[in-house]
Design an enzyme around this catalytic site. Structure first.
Site, PDB file in Angstrom:
ATOM      1  N   ARG A   1      -0.632  -8.547  13.415  1.00  0.00           N
ATOM      2  CA  ARG A   1      -1.199  -7.580  12.462  1.00  0.00           C
ATOM      3  C   ARG A   1      -2.045  -8.302  11.418  1.00  0.00           C
ATOM      4  O   ARG A   1      -3.105  -7.819  11.022  1.00  0.00           O
ATOM      5  CB  ARG A   1      -0.061  -6.796  11.784  1.00  0.00           C
ATOM      6  CG  ARG A   1       0.532  -5.735  12.699  1.00  0.00           C
ATOM      7  CD  ARG A   1       1.939  -5.329  12.299  1.00  0.00           C
ATOM      8  NE  ARG A   1       2.048  -4.707  11.007  1.00  0.00           N
ATOM      9  CZ  ARG A   1       3.208  -4.606  10.328  1.00  0.00           C
ATOM     10  NH1 ARG A   1       4.334  -5.081  10.835  1.00  0.00           N
ATOM     11  NH2 ARG A   1       3.234  -4.021   9.155  1.00  0.00           N
TER      12      ARG A   1
ATOM     13  N   ARG B   1      11.353  -1.110  10.860  1.00  0.00           N
ATOM     14  CA  ARG B   1      10.251  -0.752  11.762  1.00  0.00           C
ATOM     15  C   ARG B   1      10.164  -1.730  12.925  1.00  0.00           C
ATOM     16  O   ARG B   1      10.367  -2.930  12.742  1.00  0.00           O
ATOM     17  CB  ARG B   1       8.921  -0.750  10.992  1.00  0.00           C
ATOM     18  CG  ARG B   1       8.572   0.605  10.421  1.00  0.00           C
ATOM     19  CD  ARG B   1       7.415   0.583   9.473  1.00  0.00           C
ATOM     20  NE  ARG B   1       6.217  -0.091   9.953  1.00  0.00           N
ATOM     21  CZ  ARG B   1       5.067  -0.111   9.291  1.00  0.00           C
ATOM     22  NH1 ARG B   1       4.945   0.531   8.128  1.00  0.00           N
ATOM     23  NH2 ARG B   1       4.026  -0.744   9.764  1.00  0.00           N
TER      24      ARG B   1
ATOM     25  N   ARG C   1      11.872  -5.329   4.982  1.00  0.00           N
ATOM     26  CA  ARG C   1      11.606  -3.913   4.667  1.00  0.00           C
ATOM     27  C   ARG C   1      12.572  -2.975   5.397  1.00  0.00           C
ATOM     28  O   ARG C   1      12.880  -3.170   6.578  1.00  0.00           O
ATOM     29  CB  ARG C   1      10.174  -3.549   5.064  1.00  0.00           C
ATOM     30  CG  ARG C   1       9.940  -2.040   4.983  1.00  0.00           C
ATOM     31  CD  ARG C   1       8.503  -1.642   5.028  1.00  0.00           C
ATOM     32  NE  ARG C   1       7.786  -2.167   6.163  1.00  0.00           N
ATOM     33  CZ  ARG C   1       6.468  -2.028   6.319  1.00  0.00           C
ATOM     34  NH1 ARG C   1       5.757  -1.398   5.396  1.00  0.00           N
ATOM     35  NH2 ARG C   1       5.876  -2.532   7.372  1.00  0.00           N
TER      36      ARG C   1
ATOM     37  N   ARG D   1      -9.822   0.699   8.218  1.00  0.00           N
ATOM     38  CA  ARG D   1      -9.447  -0.673   8.610  1.00  0.00           C
ATOM     39  C   ARG D   1     -10.661  -1.474   9.027  1.00  0.00           C
ATOM     40  O   ARG D   1     -10.544  -2.669   9.299  1.00  0.00           O
ATOM     41  CB  ARG D   1      -8.515  -0.649   9.807  1.00  0.00           C
ATOM     42  CG  ARG D   1      -7.291   0.161   9.634  1.00  0.00           C
ATOM     43  CD  ARG D   1      -6.136  -0.719   9.290  1.00  0.00           C
ATOM     44  NE  ARG D   1      -4.974   0.108   9.088  1.00  0.00           N
ATOM     45  CZ  ARG D   1      -3.755  -0.369   9.019  1.00  0.00           C
ATOM     46  NH1 ARG D   1      -3.522  -1.640   9.130  1.00  0.00           N
ATOM     47  NH2 ARG D   1      -2.745   0.433   8.805  1.00  0.00           N
TER      48      ARG D   1
ATOM     49  N   LYS E   1       0.842  -1.211   0.000  1.00  0.00           N
ATOM     50  CA  LYS E   1       0.000   0.000   0.000  1.00  0.00           C
ATOM     51  C   LYS E   1       0.876   1.260   0.000  1.00  0.00           C
ATOM     52  O   LYS E   1       0.657   2.172  -0.789  1.00  0.00           O
ATOM     53  CB  LYS E   1      -0.921   0.030   1.247  1.00  0.00           C
ATOM     54  CG  LYS E   1      -1.837  -1.184   1.360  1.00  0.00           C
ATOM     55  CD  LYS E   1      -2.730  -1.105   2.581  1.00  0.00           C
ATOM     56  CE  LYS E   1      -2.001  -1.153   3.923  1.00  0.00           C
ATOM     57  NZ  LYS E   1      -1.306  -2.431   4.220  1.00  0.00           N
TER      58      LYS E   1
HETATM   59  P1  AP5 Z   1       4.855  -1.594   1.851  1.00  0.00           P
HETATM   60  O1  AP5 Z   1       4.482  -0.809   0.642  1.00  0.00           O
HETATM   61  O2  AP5 Z   1       5.582  -0.891   2.942  1.00  0.00           O
HETATM   62  O3  AP5 Z   1       3.577  -2.378   2.420  1.00  0.00           O
HETATM   63  P2  AP5 Z   1       2.280  -1.841   3.155  1.00  0.00           P
HETATM   64  O4  AP5 Z   1       1.107  -2.536   2.553  1.00  0.00           O
HETATM   65  O5  AP5 Z   1       2.263  -0.343   3.169  1.00  0.00           O
HETATM   66  O6  AP5 Z   1       2.544  -2.458   4.574  1.00  0.00           O
HETATM   67  P3  AP5 Z   1       2.489  -1.842   6.040  1.00  0.00           P
HETATM   68  O7  AP5 Z   1       3.227  -2.830   6.901  1.00  0.00           O
HETATM   69  O8  AP5 Z   1       2.991  -0.431   6.060  1.00  0.00           O
HETATM   70  O9  AP5 Z   1       0.983  -1.907   6.332  1.00  0.00           O
HETATM   71  P4  AP5 Z   1       0.321  -1.885   7.708  1.00  0.00           P
HETATM   72  O10 AP5 Z   1      -1.086  -1.691   7.318  1.00  0.00           O
HETATM   73  O11 AP5 Z   1       0.632  -3.046   8.575  1.00  0.00           O
HETATM   74  O12 AP5 Z   1       1.065  -0.678   8.449  1.00  0.00           O
HETATM   75  P5  AP5 Z   1       0.657   0.826   8.716  1.00  0.00           P
HETATM   76  O13 AP5 Z   1       1.886   1.615   8.700  1.00  0.00           O
HETATM   77  O14 AP5 Z   1      -0.506   1.234   7.896  1.00  0.00           O
HETATM   78  O15 AP5 Z   1       5.729  -2.842   1.332  1.00  0.00           O
HETATM   79  C1  AP5 Z   1       6.340  -3.712   2.254  1.00  0.00           C
HETATM   80  C2  AP5 Z   1       7.720  -4.140   1.710  1.00  0.00           C
HETATM   81  O16 AP5 Z   1       7.553  -4.878   0.494  1.00  0.00           O
HETATM   82  C3  AP5 Z   1       8.646  -2.958   1.352  1.00  0.00           C
HETATM   83  O17 AP5 Z   1       9.943  -3.320   1.723  1.00  0.00           O
HETATM   84  C4  AP5 Z   1       8.549  -2.833  -0.183  1.00  0.00           C
HETATM   85  O18 AP5 Z   1       9.762  -2.374  -0.716  1.00  0.00           O
HETATM   86  C5  AP5 Z   1       8.243  -4.273  -0.597  1.00  0.00           C
HETATM   87  N1  AP5 Z   1       7.297  -4.353  -1.727  1.00  0.00           N
HETATM   88  C6  AP5 Z   1       6.121  -3.670  -1.848  1.00  0.00           C
HETATM   89  N2  AP5 Z   1       5.483  -4.034  -2.987  1.00  0.00           N
HETATM   90  C7  AP5 Z   1       6.295  -4.971  -3.590  1.00  0.00           C
HETATM   91  C8  AP5 Z   1       6.167  -5.736  -4.792  1.00  0.00           C
HETATM   92  N3  AP5 Z   1       5.101  -5.628  -5.602  1.00  0.00           N
HETATM   93  N4  AP5 Z   1       7.150  -6.600  -5.076  1.00  0.00           N
HETATM   94  C9  AP5 Z   1       8.225  -6.745  -4.269  1.00  0.00           C
HETATM   95  N5  AP5 Z   1       8.396  -6.054  -3.100  1.00  0.00           N
HETATM   96  C10 AP5 Z   1       7.442  -5.171  -2.770  1.00  0.00           C
HETATM   97  O19 AP5 Z   1       0.110   0.696  10.223  1.00  0.00           O
HETATM   98  C11 AP5 Z   1       0.979   0.412  11.299  1.00  0.00           C
HETATM   99  C12 AP5 Z   1       0.182   0.391  12.595  1.00  0.00           C
HETATM  100  O20 AP5 Z   1      -0.443   1.677  12.816  1.00  0.00           O
HETATM  101  C13 AP5 Z   1      -0.992  -0.594  12.638  1.00  0.00           C
HETATM  102  O21 AP5 Z   1      -0.564  -1.891  13.031  1.00  0.00           O
HETATM  103  C14 AP5 Z   1      -1.917   0.069  13.676  1.00  0.00           C
HETATM  104  O22 AP5 Z   1      -1.445  -0.156  14.983  1.00  0.00           O
HETATM  105  C15 AP5 Z   1      -1.754   1.552  13.367  1.00  0.00           C
HETATM  106  N6  AP5 Z   1      -2.746   2.060  12.395  1.00  0.00           N
HETATM  107  C16 AP5 Z   1      -2.493   2.558  11.147  1.00  0.00           C
HETATM  108  N7  AP5 Z   1      -3.635   2.936  10.546  1.00  0.00           N
HETATM  109  C17 AP5 Z   1      -4.640   2.670  11.418  1.00  0.00           C
HETATM  110  C18 AP5 Z   1      -6.054   2.811  11.365  1.00  0.00           C
HETATM  111  N8  AP5 Z   1      -6.667   3.290  10.269  1.00  0.00           N
HETATM  112  N9  AP5 Z   1      -6.798   2.436  12.452  1.00  0.00           N
HETATM  113  C19 AP5 Z   1      -6.187   1.955  13.570  1.00  0.00           C
HETATM  114  N10 AP5 Z   1      -4.853   1.766  13.675  1.00  0.00           N
HETATM  115  C20 AP5 Z   1      -4.075   2.129  12.606  1.00  0.00           C
END
Ligand code: AP5
Length: 215
Positions: A171, A160, A127, A88, A13
């Protein structure tokens, strides 16, 4: 244009949102990044959010929704946005609709990035994120040109704290509990597109750009 990116942790994402925002000249809003900025800045919100994030649990809806509401009112968001990490659950989806309705607006479409578990684990455990600009890299899939240094701004890369196997599993469990209802919500509104996010990042990006051109 207003696009939502849905999908499990590690689906890509953030990676897609950064590139899409650049190509389509839209704001990138990541609730995860906003929360992490609050944690590192030691704000009240950050203090409240920290323990949930460390466990891999969702931060309470009211905290995240208020934070998003403030961000969505900023000037740079007027041209449209790519929203990554929100909603979410159904409560957040309804809160987003209500927020946009106040401005006579609505989302254009939602993309569900589907990724398989082995791919997710491989991506998240490898990552690397830039401390300075937040750009994403991967030790194997998308390595930086210079070890632990950001290609874009020269900042230092870090792993991270929630990218360890135990927290990734939590997660994923949290995500699985909510995802079916969320997908049904957008399917019922005919706003949902599903993409295979195990694919190469450029292929996924091109597909979303194609959807945006048709919207
Ligand atoms: P990346 O693009 O970073 O993946 P992502 O889907 O963004 O994964 P996240 O781990 O950031 O999602 P998340 O939802 O767990 O975390 P968030 O920060 O939102 O890609 C991952 C890796 O793969 C990278 O190294 C990239 O280079 C590689 N990659 C990507 N695409 C690729 C491809 N096609 N091929 C090869 N490699 C690839 O949330 C973190 C925390 O915040 C949550 O756990 C929660 O506690 C809180 N939080 C955030 N939003 C909310 C909400 N709305 N409500 C409540 N709590 C929330």
């Amino acid at each position: 244009m207003k696009i939502i990116l849905l999908g499990p942790p590690g689906a890509g994402k953030g990676t897609q949102a950064v590139n899409l925002a650049q190509k389509l000249k839209l704001a990138h809003i990541s609730t995860g990044d906003l929360l992490r900025q609050n944690v590192s800045g030691g704000t009240d919100l950050g203090k409240q959010a920290k323990s949930y994030m460390e466990k891999g649990a969702l931060v309470p809806d009211d905290l995240v929704t208020q934070m998003l509401q403030r961000r969505i009112q900023a000037q740079d968001v007027k041209k449209g946005f790519i929203l990554d990490g929100y909603p979410r659950n159904i409560a957040q989806a309804k809160a987003l609709d209500a927020m946009l309705k106040q401005e006579n607006a609505a989302i254009d479409f939602a993309v569900y990035l589907e990724a398989s578990e082995p791919v997710i684990i491989q991506r998240l455990t490898g990552r690397l994120v830039c401390k300075n600009c937040g750009a994403n890299f991967h030790r194997k899939n998308m390595p930086p040109r210079v070890e632990m240094m950001c290609d874009k701004c020269g900042g230092t890369l870090y792993q991270r704290t929630d990218d360890n196997e135990a927290t990734i599993k939590t997660r994923l469990e949290v995500y699985r509990k909510e995802v079916s209802a969320l997908l049904q919500y957008y399917e019922a509104k005919r706003q949902l597109h599903r993409l295979n996010a195990d694919e190469d990042a450029d292929a996924v990006l091109n597909e979303i750009i194609r959807l945006a051109a048709k919207a």
